[in-house]
Design a protein around this motif. Structure first.
Motif, short mmCIF file in Angstrom:
data_model
loop_
_atom_site.label_atom_id
_atom_site.label_comp_id
_atom_site.label_asym_id
_atom_site.label_seq_id
_atom_site.Cartn_x
_atom_site.Cartn_y
_atom_site.Cartn_z
N GLY A 26 0.81 -1.22 0.00
CA GLY A 26 0.00 0.00 0.00
C GLY A 26 0.84 1.26 0.00
N PHE A 27 0.15 2.38 0.08
CA PHE A 27 0.81 3.69 0.05
C PHE A 27 1.29 4.04 1.46
CE2 PHE A 27 -1.63 3.95 -3.87
CZ PHE A 27 -0.71 4.55 -4.73
N ILE A 28 2.32 3.33 1.92
CA ILE A 28 2.89 3.60 3.24
C ILE A 28 4.39 3.26 3.22
CG2 ILE A 28 2.21 1.32 4.12
CD1 ILE A 28 1.79 2.78 6.86
N CYS A 29 5.19 4.19 3.71
CA CYS A 29 6.64 4.00 3.75
C CYS A 29 6.97 2.88 4.75
CB CYS A 29 7.33 5.30 4.16
SG CYS A 29 9.12 5.16 4.31
N CYS A 71 9.37 4.91 7.78
CA CYS A 71 8.86 5.93 8.70
C CYS A 71 7.33 5.96 8.79
CB CYS A 71 9.37 7.32 8.30
SG CYS A 71 8.69 7.93 6.75
N GLY A 72 6.64 5.28 7.89
CA GLY A 72 5.18 5.25 7.94
C GLY A 72 4.48 6.37 7.20
N ALA A 107 18.40 7.15 7.94
CA ALA A 107 18.74 7.91 9.14
C ALA A 107 17.82 7.56 10.31
CB ALA A 107 18.67 9.40 8.86
N HIS A 108 16.57 7.21 10.02
CA HIS A 108 15.66 6.78 11.08
C HIS A 108 16.21 5.54 11.80
CE1 HIS A 108 12.59 8.80 8.39
NE2 HIS A 108 12.46 9.46 9.54
N VAL A 167 8.45 -0.05 -0.75
CA VAL A 167 7.91 1.31 -0.77
C VAL A 167 8.65 2.13 0.28
CG1 VAL A 167 5.87 2.73 -0.41
CG2 VAL A 167 5.64 0.50 -1.51
N LEU A 168 9.20 3.26 -0.14
CA LEU A 168 9.84 4.20 0.78
C LEU A 168 9.40 5.61 0.40
CD1 LEU A 168 13.61 3.17 1.19
CD2 LEU A 168 11.74 2.83 2.79
N CYS A 169 9.43 6.52 1.36
CA CYS A 169 9.21 7.92 1.02
C CYS A 169 10.51 8.44 0.43
CB CYS A 169 8.78 8.73 2.25
SG CYS A 169 10.05 8.91 3.50
#
Length: 186
Positions: free
Chosen positions: A104-107, A110-111, A175-176, A158-160
């Motif tokens: 889905g549309f979620i990183c 980081c979310g 970095a997170h 999927v990542l931002c």
């Protein structure tokens, strides 16, 4: 014979070009204005007709190539908006399908859930190698279509954009994750 043609039955006809006897539906109907309601079929089969039409088109194009270039340009200009809309619709459909397959549309780091902020990332940091190896393939205009054609490869996620860039600059770790003290690659 109502069909205005030769053979022994009304369901077959002999092509005047190739000489083969073929079913009547392999001959295009001709709608004449003054036929008094008695339309008939062409004397050449569809295959022979297409071959002759293509040869004629090539001959005419050879005689005046600029005319055809101009006609193609007019067609491109006339249909540009429609073609762009079709491409955009197809692109958005593929994008939704790919993101759904990867959670889905979620990183995954980081979310982040804003669709305009998300991208598909190579987990193993091998995106440049991937592009070099697939240079001849037409995937670049629609990476999402490439992913679908290749069965949703497991080495993607999927990542931002922030996590994607951070992961690239920090040797494969966002970095997170560095801040949390974890060194595992998401």
């Amino acid at each position: 014979m109502a069909d205005n043609q030769q053979p022994s039955s009304q369901s077959e006809r002999k092509c005047k070009s190739c000489g083969d006897v073929k079913p009547l539906d392999e001959f295009a109907p001709v709608y004449a204005k003054n036929s008094r309601g008695q339309n008939y079929r062409q004397h050449t089969c569809l295959i022979c007709h297409r071959i002759k039409a293509a040869a004629k088109e090539r001959r005419l194009r050879g005689n005046d190539p600029q005319r055809y270039r101009d006609a193609l340009k007019r067609w491109r200009d006339r249909t540009l908006d429609e073609r762009k809309a079709v491409k955009k619709t197809r692109y958005e459909k593929h994008k939704a399908q790919v993101f759904a397959a990867y959670g889905g549309f979620i990183c995954t780091c980081c979310g982040e859930t804003e669709p305009t902020m998300l991208t598909i990332d190579h987990k193993l940091e091998d995106g440049a190698e991937f592009r070099r190896n697939n240079r001849g393939e037409r995937w670049s205009y629609n990476f999402y279509a490439w992913i679908i054609r290749n069965g949703f490869p497991p080495d993607l996620q999927v990542l931002c954009y922030n996590c994607n860039l951070s992961k690239h600059r920090n040797g494969g770790i966002c970095a997170h994750k560095l801040r949390e003290g974890s060194t595992t690659i998401p």
